[in-house]
Motif scaffolding. Structure first.
Motif, mmCIF file in Angstrom:
data_model
loop_
_atom_site.group_PDB
_atom_site.id
_atom_site.type_symbol
_atom_site.label_atom_id
_atom_site.label_comp_id
_atom_site.label_asym_id
_atom_site.label_seq_id
_atom_site.Cartn_x
_atom_site.Cartn_y
_atom_site.Cartn_z
ATOM 1 N N VAL A 14 1.068 -0.955 0.104
ATOM 2 C CA VAL A 14 0.072 0.112 0.021
ATOM 3 C C VAL A 14 0.967 1.148 -0.179
ATOM 4 C CG1 VAL A 14 -1.849 1.195 1.278
ATOM 5 C CG2 VAL A 14 -1.955 -1.001 1.211
ATOM 6 N N LEU B 137 0.455 5.697 -0.319
ATOM 7 C CA LEU B 137 0.067 6.951 -0.290
ATOM 8 C C LEU B 137 1.121 7.827 -0.586
ATOM 9 C CD1 LEU B 137 -1.818 5.253 1.855
ATOM 10 C CD2 LEU B 137 -2.749 7.318 2.389
ATOM 11 N N CYS C 160 -3.119 13.274 -3.131
ATOM 12 C CA CYS C 160 -2.605 12.146 -2.448
ATOM 13 C C CYS C 160 -3.084 10.849 -3.078
ATOM 14 C CB CYS C 160 -3.001 11.904 -0.870
ATOM 15 S SG CYS C 160 -2.551 10.384 -0.225
ATOM 16 N N VAL D 112 -3.336 7.048 -4.163
ATOM 17 C CA VAL D 112 -3.348 6.039 -3.230
ATOM 18 C C VAL D 112 -3.153 4.715 -4.210
ATOM 19 C CG1 VAL D 112 -4.588 4.697 -1.546
ATOM 20 C CG2 VAL D 112 -4.640 7.318 -1.701
ATOM 21 N N PHE E 186 -9.323 1.572 -3.158
ATOM 22 C CA PHE E 186 -9.656 2.964 -2.560
ATOM 23 C C PHE E 186 -11.115 3.234 -2.381
ATOM 24 C CE2 PHE E 186 -8.200 7.104 -1.968
ATOM 25 C CZ PHE E 186 -9.070 7.985 -2.830
ATOM 26 N N VAL F 278 -10.687 8.644 3.785
ATOM 27 C CA VAL F 278 -9.412 9.130 3.647
ATOM 28 C C VAL F 278 -9.507 10.361 4.530
ATOM 29 C CG1 VAL F 278 -8.865 8.617 1.504
ATOM 30 C CG2 VAL F 278 -10.395 10.280 1.763
ATOM 31 N N ASN G 59 -8.154 7.120 -7.820
ATOM 32 C CA ASN G 59 -7.621 6.604 -6.593
ATOM 33 C C ASN G 59 -6.788 7.701 -5.936
ATOM 34 O OD1 ASN G 59 -8.629 4.106 -7.181
ATOM 35 N ND2 ASN G 59 -6.712 2.994 -7.033
ATOM 36 N N THR G 60 -7.317 8.838 -5.977
ATOM 37 C CA THR G 60 -6.618 10.220 -5.430
ATOM 38 C C THR G 60 -7.628 11.084 -4.655
ATOM 39 O OG1 THR G 60 -5.365 10.239 -7.211
ATOM 40 C CG2 THR G 60 -5.487 12.361 -6.013
ATOM 41 N N CYS H 258 -1.485 12.719 4.200
ATOM 42 C CA CYS H 258 -2.727 11.912 3.971
ATOM 43 C C CYS H 258 -2.902 10.686 4.476
ATOM 44 C CB CYS H 258 -3.076 11.805 2.450
ATOM 45 S SG CYS H 258 -1.794 10.951 1.512
ATOM 46 N N ALA I 209 -5.494 6.827 5.262
ATOM 47 C CA ALA I 209 -6.684 6.081 4.833
ATOM 48 C C ALA I 209 -6.917 4.936 5.782
ATOM 49 C CB ALA I 209 -6.521 5.685 3.380
ATOM 50 N N TYR J 67 -3.214 3.527 7.475
ATOM 51 C CA TYR J 67 -2.309 3.921 6.173
ATOM 52 C C TYR J 67 -1.931 5.305 5.951
ATOM 53 C CZ TYR J 67 -3.519 -0.963 4.945
ATOM 54 O OH TYR J 67 -3.851 -2.195 4.928
ATOM 55 N N GLY K 132 0.632 8.603 4.401
ATOM 56 C CA GLY K 132 1.690 9.149 3.144
ATOM 57 C C GLY K 132 2.728 9.589 3.894
#
Length: 125
Positions: A1, A3, A21, A23, A28, A33, A76-77, A95, A97, A114, A116
């Motif tokens: 995974v 980010l 961000c 992902v 997703f 998020v 996926n953002t 970011c 999730a 998760y 970033g």
């Protein structure tokens, strides 16, 4: 995974930035998020979050009316549009999730699994 946050930079007070961000490695659309920030010497704080279903969003009081969180499940953002920036918005923005199908979201960092790597936002006065 993974980010991958991007979009930070130096901006003058009153200016705007849009954080992104990207992902990968998870479904997703099934994940809530959030965006968090951490200023030097301070705790990480929840700025905004957006649920996986229903589009429920929450904002910290200092950013209400200035920041907007959104997501594009096809890309996926997740985004954070930041307008009317102030020097006190200066921080590293992260970011995050979490799998959550409840239709709501949390701004508590402990809820997210998760993360970033962070992107630095500096607002000059």
């Amino acid at each position: 995974v993974q980010l991958q946050a991007s979009g930070g930079g130096l901006v003058q007070s009153g200016g705007s930035l849009r954080l992104s961000c990207a992902v990968s490695g998870l479904s997703f659309e099934d994940y809530t998020v959030g965006w968090f920030h951490q200023a030097p010497g301070k705790e990480r704080e929840g700025v905004s979050c957006l649920s996986s279903v229903g589009g429920s969003a929450k904002y910290a009081d200092p950013v209400k009316g200035r920041f907007t969180i959104s997501r594009d499940n096809a890309k996926n953002t997740v985004y954070l549009q930041m307008n009317s920036l102030k020097p006190e918005d200066t921080a590293v923005y992260y970011c995050a999730a979490v799998w959550d199908y409840s239709g709501t979201c949390s701004r508590l960092a402990s809820e997210y699994g998760y993360w970033g790597q962070g992107t630095l936002v500096t607002v000059s006065s």
